[in-house]
Each structure stands twice: as structure tokens, then as C-alpha cells.
Design a protein around this motif. Sequence first.
Motif, mmCIF file in Angstrom:
data_model
loop_
_atom_site.group_PDB
_atom_site.id
_atom_site.type_symbol
_atom_site.label_atom_id
_atom_site.label_comp_id
_atom_site.label_asym_id
_atom_site.label_seq_id
_atom_site.Cartn_x
_atom_site.Cartn_y
_atom_site.Cartn_z
ATOM 1 N N ARG A 1 11.363 3.201 -6.133
ATOM 2 C CA ARG A 1 11.115 2.603 -4.814
ATOM 3 C C ARG A 1 9.841 1.760 -4.826
ATOM 4 N N ALA A 2 8.788 2.262 -5.473
ATOM 5 C CA ALA A 2 7.533 1.501 -5.561
ATOM 6 C C ALA A 2 7.763 0.175 -6.273
ATOM 7 N N LEU A 3 8.515 0.206 -7.371
ATOM 8 C CA LEU A 3 8.809 -1.021 -8.116
ATOM 9 C C LEU A 3 9.620 -1.988 -7.261
ATOM 10 N N ALA A 4 10.610 -1.478 -6.533
ATOM 11 C CA ALA A 4 11.444 -2.338 -5.690
ATOM 12 C C ALA A 4 10.608 -3.025 -4.613
ATOM 13 N N ILE A 5 9.670 -2.286 -4.011
ATOM 14 C CA ILE A 5 8.782 -2.884 -3.009
ATOM 15 C C ILE A 5 7.942 -3.989 -3.652
ATOM 16 N N ALA A 6 7.357 -3.686 -4.800
ATOM 17 C CA ALA A 6 6.502 -4.667 -5.476
ATOM 18 C C ALA A 6 7.293 -5.909 -5.872
ATOM 19 N N GLU A 7 8.507 -5.706 -6.357
ATOM 20 C CA GLU A 7 9.333 -6.846 -6.767
ATOM 21 C C GLU A 7 9.704 -7.729 -5.572
ATOM 22 N N SER A 8 9.815 -7.123 -4.395
ATOM 23 C CA SER A 8 10.172 -7.894 -3.205
ATOM 24 C C SER A 8 8.987 -8.634 -2.602
ATOM 25 N N LYS A 9 7.765 -8.222 -2.981
ATOM 26 C CA LYS A 9 6.573 -8.781 -2.343
ATOM 27 C C LYS A 9 5.727 -9.658 -3.267
ATOM 28 N N LEU A 10 5.850 -9.456 -4.564
ATOM 29 C CA LEU A 10 4.934 -10.100 -5.502
ATOM 30 C C LEU A 10 5.634 -11.131 -6.371
ATOM 31 N N ASN B 1 0.827 -1.216 0.000
ATOM 32 C CA ASN B 1 0.000 0.000 0.000
ATOM 33 C C ASN B 1 0.856 1.259 0.000
ATOM 34 N N VAL B 2 2.023 1.182 0.617
ATOM 35 C CA VAL B 2 2.966 2.303 0.551
ATOM 36 C C VAL B 2 3.449 2.479 -0.878
ATOM 37 N N ALA B 3 3.775 1.368 -1.538
ATOM 38 C CA ALA B 3 4.210 1.432 -2.937
ATOM 39 C C ALA B 3 3.153 2.090 -3.814
ATOM 40 N N SER B 4 1.905 1.703 -3.606
ATOM 41 C CA SER B 4 0.810 2.282 -4.393
ATOM 42 C C SER B 4 0.713 3.790 -4.195
ATOM 43 N N THR B 5 0.846 4.246 -2.946
ATOM 44 C CA THR B 5 0.746 5.672 -2.663
ATOM 45 C C THR B 5 1.955 6.433 -3.193
ATOM 46 N N LEU B 6 3.124 5.803 -3.142
ATOM 47 C CA LEU B 6 4.314 6.414 -3.753
ATOM 48 C C LEU B 6 4.090 6.658 -5.242
ATOM 49 N N SER B 7 3.448 5.701 -5.898
ATOM 50 C CA SER B 7 3.206 5.861 -7.336
ATOM 51 C C SER B 7 2.212 6.974 -7.621
ATOM 52 N N VAL B 8 1.255 7.177 -6.715
ATOM 53 C CA VAL B 8 0.300 8.283 -6.880
ATOM 54 C C VAL B 8 1.039 9.617 -6.800
#
Length: 204
Positions: free
Chosen positions: A136-145, A109-116
Motif C-alpha cells: 500500500r505504501a508503494l502504491a501511494i508513492a507511485e501515484s504521487k511521485l 506521510n501516511v505511506a511513510s507511517t505504513l512503512s514504519v
Amino acid sequence: ELLKAEPLMQRALEINEKNFGPDNKIASTILGNLGLLNMKIGRYDMAEIFFKRSLSITEKLYPEDPEIATTLQNLGHIYCKVSAFEKAEAMVKRAILIREKKLGSDHLNVASTLSVLAMIYIDKYAYSDALPLLERALAIAESKLDPWHPELASYLSMLGVLHCDQGEYAEAEAFYLRALEIREKALGPDHPDVALIKNNLGVL
């Protein structure tokens, strides 16, 4: 259908406020839904009113509620739509701080808000501010998904847009191609999101 829903929601709000007063959790939820409805149909002035009322109730009664961040992000979205970028930036920055505190700095959810926030910067041509947020948003998503999750493609596509807008077409193409590969595998070749990436590639 959305317009048909509005009077029903307004009536629900009236009944709720009559029985429980103007400041309660259900009223806040209905107001937020009215804000979303008006945002979807482009009535940003009305959406702002409903979101602000919802936010006021939630902050008063439930100051630790994570929904505060959601409402702030929605306000940021409508301010961006009307080019009120400073207001949009302030709202979304508050949402990021709340989500980081509540969920941790590496939450999706932090990644999503960073992208906004990044898209707000892109809309006002502040590309150097947008880039680290999307990275940073991409890095979070890559680590979680999963590596083929469609959400990854969304961040890759945003990075493609960012580089394309700056005339960095080779970089844009690389991000678009990664996004296309993920979306084709995850969604199928005929999905509208796949067509969107192909269109972006076509205009490079």
C-alpha cells in the motif's frame, strides 16, 4: 556535536518553562527535539521520557495538531529498537489513524507511517502483516511521485528485504533491481544508498 547541543536545548527549555510555564507549544517542540537527539545517540530511555512529555503537552493544548502523529511514530521507533513490539505497534497504529484522518488515506506521510509499521512487523517476523502495508505504501508513492523519485526506491528496497528474509530470493532480486535503477539515476552510481542496494543484491 549532538552532545554539545543537549545542554543548550535543556537551558532553552528551562528558560521557556520559567517564563511561560511547563505546558506550551515551544516547550513541546524543545522536548521533541531532545527526544530526537537522545534517539539518535541510542539513549532510548531518555528519548521516551522526552517524547512522552512532548506528547502530553500537545495532546492537552492542541489535540488536533498533526505533530501528535510524528511523536507517536517516534515513540514507536524507540519501542521497536528495544523490542517492545506491542507498544511500538500501538503507537504507530495511532499515528496512521491520525494521519489518515487529517491528510487522507493516500497521502505520502501516511505511506511513510505504513512503512514504519511494516518494519516493526518485519522485526518480529510477522511478514504476512508487513507485506500489505508495504504494498500500500508503494502504491501511494507511485501515484504521487515521479517514477524516478528516491522515495520509491526506499519502499522497493523494504519489499526486497521482506522477501529476502522469507527466502523468496527471486522476488527480492526484482525489487532490489528496481530500487537500484531508481537510485543510480536519481542519486548517481557512487551514492551510499546505491552501494547499500548492491550489497543487498550481493548477499542473495
